[in-house]
Motif scaffolding. Structure first.
Motif, PDB file in Angstrom:
ATOM      1  N   ALA A 133       5.897 -15.306 -28.915  1.00 39.41           N
ATOM      2  CA  ALA A 133       4.699 -15.357 -28.102  1.00 39.41           C
ATOM      3  C   ALA A 133       3.779 -16.455 -28.600  1.00 39.41           C
ATOM      4  N   ALA A 164      -2.528 -15.833 -27.075  1.00 45.87           N
ATOM      5  CA  ALA A 164      -3.230 -14.668 -27.606  1.00 45.87           C
ATOM      6  C   ALA A 164      -4.720 -14.881 -27.483  1.00 45.87           C
ATOM      7  N   ASN A 203      -0.022 -11.095 -23.034  1.00 44.90           N
ATOM      8  CA  ASN A 203       1.422 -11.138 -23.197  1.00 44.90           C
ATOM      9  C   ASN A 203       2.100 -11.089 -21.842  1.00 44.90           C
ATOM     10  N   CYS A 204       2.902 -12.105 -21.569  1.00 48.59           N
ATOM     11  CA  CYS A 204       3.631 -12.196 -20.294  1.00 48.59           C
ATOM     12  C   CYS A 204       2.693 -12.078 -19.097  1.00 48.59           C
ATOM     13  N   TYR A 215       5.055  -5.440 -25.948  1.00 50.70           N
ATOM     14  CA  TYR A 215       5.022  -6.831 -26.395  1.00 50.70           C
ATOM     15  C   TYR A 215       6.421  -7.430 -26.328  1.00 50.70           C
ATOM     16  N   GLU A 241       6.439 -14.474 -25.728  1.00 53.80           N
ATOM     17  CA  GLU A 241       5.888 -15.118 -24.534  1.00 53.80           C
ATOM     18  C   GLU A 241       6.889 -16.054 -23.873  1.00 53.80           C
ATOM     19  N   CYS A 301       9.331 -14.495 -21.270  1.00 51.48           N
ATOM     20  CA  CYS A 301       8.806 -13.804 -20.089  1.00 51.48           C
ATOM     21  C   CYS A 301       9.473 -14.364 -18.828  1.00 51.48           C
ATOM     22  N   ASP A 353       0.010 -12.940 -33.574  1.00 51.36           N
ATOM     23  CA  ASP A 353      -0.196 -11.847 -32.620  1.00 51.36           C
ATOM     24  C   ASP A 353      -0.102 -10.494 -33.305  1.00 51.36           C
TER      25      ASP A 353
END
Length: 342
Positions: A17, A20, A45-46, A158, A161, A164, A185
């Protein structure tokens, strides 16, 4: 382990990810105790925002073939928060990590055919935080608990990222910065930002020291292969686009098959491999009885390689993927390929 989740997992292992929301932290106590997050903390997130009113205490880690997420939690000292872990790679460059992962609770659940946690079992674990290697780990059509399902029982979710969107897709070719983003994160989510910052700072320091040593070397053309991951074709697991390219670059190496395709794996023909100018070899140990023998087999098959003539190779496992230990991979590659600099 089934083929489909492994293929997705290798991609997912190289993702993290990157988005944030900013959060605040209190000052460290006078005795040097760790800083703690000033909850609530919000993480994007996503494409969705998730708010944490306190640090999660019932964490479930889904499989997806990854150990990035569980390794990051252990590195941050959060193993006691895990009530069920489905991740296990079986090897590590980090002393004690394999045993630490094996010692984690599994929730005593029966995994599905994808070797992951099915919906009803997940709900029964009553988690307050669920980590998936990729966003597909929350697909209803695959039999998993969805993000909405988990939200209804009070669990935040979670996934890296970069994974996604549609199953098997990535938003960008990951780098070591993606590993740091995941650590940041998790640090915010669990109120251990100081620990996450220290792990990142230590990694950057170690990598910078290696980069300084190999600054004037000519990068060696390198083939990365995961023999235990080959699907029928011997070279279907030759690395192409992945976090390993950034790791190699920091260690004085370059991927000989980078850009050969748009995928994580180049899947070259035997003829292409034979013609390639391979000066060094990275064997990624995945369920191999003898990774050194895997290297020798390739050297015997392609004696014309400079790598074969000089027996220049290194065996790695989890450090070459997304996770908290990329500095180890950078160090090991550089020492194996440019020993005169150490």
């Amino acid at each position: 382990m089934k083929i489909k989740p492994v293929l997705v997992a290798i991609g997912a292992l190289c993702l993290a990810a990157t988005a944030a929301c900013a959060t605040t932290t209190t000052a460290a106590e006078s005795d040097g105790a760790a800083k703690t997050a000033a909850y609530p903390v919000t993480i994007t997130n996503c494409g969705k925002e998730y708010t944490y009113s306190k640090a999660p205490s019932r964490v479930v880690v889904m499989n997806g073939g990854s150990v990035a997420e569980v390794s990051a939690l252990l590195e941050l000292g959060l193993g006691d928060k895990i009530v069920a872990n489905a991740q296990n790679y079986g090897d590590s460059e980090v002393p004690g990590r394999v045993d630490a992962i094996k010692a984690l609770p599994t929730g005593d659940i029966e995994l599905n055919e994808m070797m992951d946690i099915p919906r009803e079992a997940m709900i029964g674990l009553t988690p307050d935080f669920v980590i998936s290697t990729y966003d597909g780990g929350f697909r209803a059509e695959a039999g998993y608990a969805t993000r909405d399902d988990l939200s209804k029982i009070g669990a935040n979710t979670y996934a890296p990222e970069s994974s996604c969107g549609d199953v098997g897709t990535v938003s960008h070719t990951p780098t070591v910065e993606d590993s740091y983003a995941m650590l940041r994160d998790l640090g915010k989510i669990f109120g251990v930002t100081d620990k996450a910052d220290k792990v990142i700072a230590d990694s950057k320091k170690r990598i910078a020291a290696v980069e300084k040593k190999v600054a004037d070397v000519e990068d060696l053309k390198t083939m990365l292969i995961i023999p235990g991951m080959a699907m029928g074709d011997q070279f279907s697991s030759v690395g192409d686009n992945g976090i390993w390219n950034d790791i190699m670059a920091k260690a004085g190496a370059t991927n000989a098959f980078a850009g050969a395709s748009d995928s994580m794996f180049a899947n070259p023909s035997k003829e292409q491999v034979a013609k390639a100018d391979i000066e060094a070899l990275i064997i990624v140990n995945y369920m191999s009885a003898d990774p050194d023998a895997d290297a020798q087999k390739l050297f015997d098959q392609f004696p014309q390689w400079d790598a074969a003539k000089n027996k220049r190779y290194v065996v790695l496992s989890d450090s070459i993927y997304l996770g908290p230990s990329n500095a180890v991979a950078v160090e090991e590659i550089a020492k194996a390929f440019h020993a005169d600099k150490f």
